[in-house]
Design an enzyme around this catalytic site. Structure first.
Site, PDB file in Angstrom:
ATOM      1  N   HIS A 122      38.700  83.750  55.890  1.00  0.00           N
ATOM      2  CA  HIS A 122      39.384  84.422  56.999  1.00  0.00           C
ATOM      3  C   HIS A 122      40.632  85.152  56.538  1.00  0.00           C
ATOM      4  O   HIS A 122      41.111  84.970  55.425  1.00  0.00           O
ATOM      5  CB  HIS A 122      39.707  83.429  58.122  1.00  0.00           C
ATOM      6  CG  HIS A 122      40.694  82.357  57.774  1.00  0.00           C
ATOM      7  ND1 HIS A 122      42.054  82.562  57.729  1.00  0.00           N
ATOM      8  CD2 HIS A 122      40.507  81.047  57.474  1.00  0.00           C
ATOM      9  CE1 HIS A 122      42.664  81.435  57.424  1.00  0.00           C
ATOM     10  NE2 HIS A 122      41.741  80.497  57.258  1.00  0.00           N
ATOM     11  N   CYS A 138      40.323  76.156  54.166  1.00  0.00           N
ATOM     12  CA  CYS A 138      39.697  77.462  54.273  1.00  0.00           C
ATOM     13  C   CYS A 138      40.191  78.394  53.168  1.00  0.00           C
ATOM     14  O   CYS A 138      41.195  78.130  52.512  1.00  0.00           O
ATOM     15  CB  CYS A 138      39.989  78.074  55.638  1.00  0.00           C
ATOM     16  SG  CYS A 138      39.187  77.201  56.998  1.00  0.00           S
TER      17      CYS A 138
END
Length: 162
Positions: A122, A138
Site C-alpha cells: 500500500h 505491510c
C-alpha cells in the site's frame, strides 16, 4: 497528482534494473532485507521500487496472490496491532480513505488459498519512512509508486516476499 517526495533517498526511487532471479514476468518479489519491491518484467529486467517493511517478526513471508485492489482504501487496525500498539485503539472504528489514511492512495490485498492474509502492499502518508522497518507488517510504497504498481499489477498477480 501528488507532490514530489524529496525526503526519500534517491536509492529508493523507482527505476528499471537488471533482474537475474527465477520468478517469471508479472511476478512481484519483495526483498524485505534490501527494502525493495521488484515487478519482474522479463528479458532480464524488473521495475524496482523502494519500500518500507514490517518491524522485525511482523512481515508476511512466502507466496501470496493479489486478491483484491482498492483506490484510497479505508483502514482499520487489527486486534493484534492494537495489542502491540494500544494508541491505535482510537482507530478501531476505522479510518475512511483519503490522504490522511495510513494505506495511502491505493492498496493491493495479499491472499493465500482464497483468504485475506491481512497484509497489504500500500501507499503511505509518511514517505520519509521508505527504506525502514517500521510497519505492522505491510509493505509501504510512496503514493506515486503504489499508483504506478496498481496500474501494472492485476488481481491474480503472484507475489513472493523474502
Amino acid at each position: 497528482m501528488f507532490s514530489s517526495t524529496p525526503r526519500i533517498s534517491s536509492r529508493y526511487r523507482r527505476r528499471r534494473v537488471p533482474y537475474d532471479g527465477s520468478e517469471p514476468a508479472g511476478t512481484i518479489v519483495v526483498n524485505t532485507y534490501e527494502r525493495y519491491l521488484y515487478l519482474v518484467e522479463g528479458g532480464g529486467e524488473a521495475l524496482r521500487y523502494g519500500v518500507a517493511v514490517g518491524e522485525e517478526g511482523l512481515t508476511l513471508k512466502g507466496r501470496a496472490t493479489i486478491g483484491r485492489k482498492a483506490e484510497w482504501p479505508s483502514w482499520m487496525p487489527t486486534a493484534s496491532m492494537i495489542r502491540r500498539k494500544p494508541h491505535l485503539a482510537q482507530y478501531a472504528g476505522g479510518v475512511s480513505g483519503g490522504p490522511h489514511n495510513p494505506l495511502g492512495a491505493a492498496a493491493l490485498y495479499l491472499y493465500r488459498g482464497g483468504q485475506d492474509t491481512l497484509f497489504r502492499l500500500h501507499g503511505t502518508n509518511e514517505p520519509w519512512l521508505i527504506g525502514q522497518a517500521v510497519s505492522n507488517g505491510c509493505i509501504r510504497l510512496t503514493n506515486e509508486d503504489i499508483v504506478d504498481l496498481y496500474s501494472r499489477a492485476p488481481v491474480g498477480t503472484p507475489v513472493l516476499v523474502i
